[in-house]
Design a protein around this motif. Structure first.
Motif, short mmCIF file in Angstrom:
data_model
loop_
_atom_site.label_atom_id
_atom_site.label_comp_id
_atom_site.label_asym_id
_atom_site.label_seq_id
_atom_site.Cartn_x
_atom_site.Cartn_y
_atom_site.Cartn_z
N GLN A 178 -32.32 -51.37 -19.04
CA GLN A 178 -33.42 -51.33 -20.00
C GLN A 178 -33.04 -50.38 -21.12
O GLN A 178 -32.54 -49.29 -20.88
CB GLN A 178 -34.70 -50.87 -19.31
N VAL B 198 -34.09 -48.34 -24.73
CA VAL B 198 -35.21 -47.76 -25.46
C VAL B 198 -34.68 -47.27 -26.81
O VAL B 198 -33.81 -46.39 -26.86
CB VAL B 198 -35.83 -46.58 -24.69
N SER C 165 -35.25 -45.48 -30.53
CA SER C 165 -36.09 -44.45 -31.14
C SER C 165 -35.42 -43.94 -32.40
O SER C 165 -34.26 -44.28 -32.69
CB SER C 165 -36.32 -43.30 -30.16
N CYS D 201 -30.36 -45.34 -29.08
CA CYS D 201 -30.56 -46.39 -28.10
C CYS D 201 -30.15 -45.82 -26.76
O CYS D 201 -28.97 -45.55 -26.53
CB CYS D 201 -29.72 -47.60 -28.45
N ALA D 202 -31.13 -45.61 -25.90
CA ALA D 202 -30.86 -45.00 -24.61
C ALA D 202 -31.02 -46.02 -23.50
O ALA D 202 -31.93 -46.85 -23.53
CB ALA D 202 -31.82 -43.83 -24.39
N ALA D 203 -30.15 -45.93 -22.53
CA ALA D 203 -30.23 -46.79 -21.35
C ALA D 203 -31.06 -46.05 -20.31
O ALA D 203 -30.68 -44.97 -19.87
CB ALA D 203 -28.86 -47.10 -20.81
N SER D 204 -32.18 -46.63 -19.94
CA SER D 204 -33.07 -45.97 -18.99
C SER D 204 -32.59 -46.24 -17.57
O SER D 204 -32.20 -47.34 -17.24
CB SER D 204 -34.50 -46.46 -19.17
N ASP D 205 -32.60 -45.23 -16.76
CA ASP D 205 -32.38 -45.34 -15.33
C ASP D 205 -30.95 -45.61 -14.91
O ASP D 205 -30.61 -45.41 -13.77
CB ASP D 205 -33.27 -46.44 -14.71
N GLN D 206 -30.12 -46.09 -15.78
CA GLN D 206 -28.75 -46.37 -15.37
C GLN D 206 -27.84 -46.31 -16.58
O GLN D 206 -28.26 -46.30 -17.71
CB GLN D 206 -28.66 -47.74 -14.69
N LYS E 108 -24.76 -38.90 -22.38
CA LYS E 108 -26.21 -39.11 -22.54
C LYS E 108 -26.60 -40.57 -22.42
O LYS E 108 -27.77 -40.91 -22.60
CB LYS E 108 -26.66 -38.58 -23.90
N ASN E 109 -25.63 -41.44 -22.14
CA ASN E 109 -25.92 -42.89 -22.06
C ASN E 109 -26.67 -43.37 -23.29
O ASN E 109 -27.66 -44.11 -23.18
CB ASN E 109 -26.74 -43.21 -20.81
N THR E 110 -26.21 -42.96 -24.43
CA THR E 110 -26.92 -43.24 -25.67
C THR E 110 -25.96 -43.72 -26.75
O THR E 110 -24.84 -43.23 -26.86
CB THR E 110 -27.67 -41.99 -26.16
#
Length: 119
Positions: A3, A5, A7, A22-27, A76-78
């Protein structure tokens, strides 16, 4: 499925700059590449830039080269999209998406982040 997100959007004056995230939520991003797109009112969604996750190789739509910079922070998976010299025609909802295996982007889109550039 990952997923995403988005911002960092907002209202900015012409000539200003923004950095979208753009961040990857949870993984983590377990994808070949991550791309940024935008959709202006009444127009089709447009590819802007992409970056390969493993080695950070960027690619850009020709018309945004020099003003847009895509980057990633693995810790930061971003994925970021830095936009300079904003123009009113940059006004759009900006989205990120993943290309899991180099075969194309998923047909799943998040809410995006609104960028509005005033003249």
């Amino acid at each position: 499925q990952v997923q995403l997100v988005e911002s960092g959007g907002g209202l900015v004056q012409s000539g200003g700059s923004l950095r979208l995230s753009c961040a990857a939520s949870d993984q983590t991003f377990s994808s070949y590449a991550v791309g940024w797109f935008r959709q202006a009112p009444g127009k089709a969604r447009q590819f802007l830039a992409a970056i390969t996750w493993s080695d950070g190789v960027p690619s850009y739509l020709d018309s945004v080269k020099g003003r847009f910079t895509i980057s990633r922070d693995i810790s930061k998976n971003t994925v970021y999209l830095q936009i300079h010299s904003l123009k009113p025609e940059d006004t759009a909802v900006y989205y990120c998406n993943t290309d899991p295996d180099g075969m194309g982007y998923r047909d799943i889109w998040g809410q995006g982040t609104q960028v509005t550039v005033s003249s």
